[in-house]
Design an enzyme around this catalytic site. Structure first.
Site: not given
Ligand code: NAP
Length: 326
Positions: A156-157, A177, A233-234, A258, A263, A281-282
């Site tokens: 999504r992001i 993946r 991401g993380r 970020d 943390e 982390h904002v």
């Molecule tokens: P999402 O829609 O589930 O997207 C996650 C993506 O990562 C998918 O495309 C998935 O594709 C891929 N992925 C998952 N596991 C993987 C792996 N082992 N190797 C490679 N790619 C992998 O989640 P989202 O809503 O976009 O959010 C993503 C992440 O952003 C969250 O989990 C969170 O950690 C981070 N985040 C950070 C902040 C911040 O404040 N900095 C805020 C919001 C979110 P596949 O399943 O095909 O691998």
């Protein structure tokens, strides 16, 4: 409407203030106030049916709450919650996807531009009086012009970031993946091959065992001496020691972060680097977006305790067939 006011919901740690207030009006909220869950009496623990939290909730913590039905996580990344254990034990886990996607993608673009054009350093230069004293801020060695971007985690992001980047006229590739069938961006089945093909790597993937230190010394070397790493991401997805070394010795040029491995601790070696832009982390941290996230936490708890399916169960819960109570 079901009366939820008698349902004990535990908030083990910190919580967004507006969400805490709303939850207190709807449920019988118990707060551990930063104390371990063990500090609650056995009968109090036995009464807890829901948990609302930001952060970590382990299997050990779940075992202390024998009548726990739902964990409503404030945030989309729920790597701190043992969702596998929860699913195996009939405990629903929800998170807060979608409502933060645009905010996080906006912030990522800001962090990327800040990193390549050194905006926060240029502002510090002005504030320190250097513009008047010493003349113009030096030309930046990096720019977004001519760059090619790889996204690790085109979910999504990641997709919202990619859509924004299209407007900047840079080519985009990605690594997941599994390949998506709804985008035309170049797919790389492994991270090192993506890093070798681009000079700007954006991490938008979740934390957890599957991504732990995935961006390692070899990936950074593949990104190359003009390379820029952006991580929203993380922190655990990047090998922080390898990143510090790569920034120190010119293996890559710059990083915008970020998120960090431990943390809120940020290694002094990163703080000492002038080719790193560091944010606490904002990415989703506006009042607007945090309120939306809180509303979703509340909506999920209300739905669950009214016998309706929560709006945003995590995939592990869906897979286990836990759509609604009992
Ligand atoms: P999402 O829609 O589930 O997207 C996650 C993506 O990562 C998918 O495309 C998935 O594709 C891929 N992925 C998952 N596991 C993987 C792996 N082992 N190797 C490679 N790619 C992998 O989640 P989202 O809503 O976009 O959010 C993503 C992440 O952003 C969250 O989990 C969170 O950690 C981070 N985040 C950070 C902040 C911040 O404040 N900095 C805020 C919001 C979110 P596949 O399943 O095909 O691998």
């Amino acid at each position: 409407m079901t009366d939820t006011k008698t349902i004990p919901v535990l908030i083990p740690g910190r919580m967004h203030a507006g969400t805490l207030e709303a939850l207190q009006g709807l449920f019988d909220v118990r707060q551990a106030q930063g104390q371990p869950i063990e500090s609650l009496s056995e009968s109090e623990r036995a009464g807890i049916r829901g948990v609302a939290l930001m952060g970590v909730f382990t299997a050990e913590m779940m075992k202390l709450l024998p009548n726990l039905e739902i964990i409503a996580h404030f945030g989309v990344g729920y790597d701190g919650v043992d969702a596998g254990y929860a699913a195996a034990n009939g405990i629903m886990v929800t998170n807060t996807p979608d409502v933060l996607t645009d905010e996080v993608a906006d912030t990522t673009i800001g962090l990327l531009l800040n990193t390549v054009r050194e905006l926060s350093r240029a502002e510090a230069y002005l504030r320190a009086g250097n513009w008047e004293k010493n003349g113009n801020y030096p030309l930046t060695k990096t720019t977004l012009r001519g760059r090619s971007v790889g996204i690790m985690g085109l979910g999504r992001i990641g997709l919202a970031i990619a859509r924004r980047l299209e407007g900047f006229g840079v080519p985009i590739a990605y690594y997941n993946r599994s390949e998506r069938d709804d985008v035309a961006y170049a797919y790389h089945p492994d991270l090192k091959s993506l890093a070798a093909a681009v000079d700007t790597l954006i991490v938008a993937a979740p934390g957890g065992a599957g991504t732990d230190k995935a961006v390692d010394a070899a990936v950074l070397a593949a990104l190359g001496p003009d390379g820029v790493l952006i991580n929203i991401g993380r922190g655990t997805v990047v090998d922080e020691d390898a990143l510090i070394a790569a920034l120190q010795n010119g293996t890559i040029r710059a990083a915008g972060l970020d998120v960090f491995a431990r943390e809120p601790h940020v290694p002094q070696a990163l703080i000492d680097l002038d080719n790193a832009v560091l944010l606490p982390h904002v990415a989703s941290a506006s009042e607007h977006t945090r309120q939306q996230m809180g509303n979703l936490v509340i909506q999920n708890l209300e739905a669950w305790f009214s016998g309706r399916p929560p709006a945003t169960p995590v995939p592990e819960a869906v897979k286990a067939g836990l759509e609604r109570r009992g």
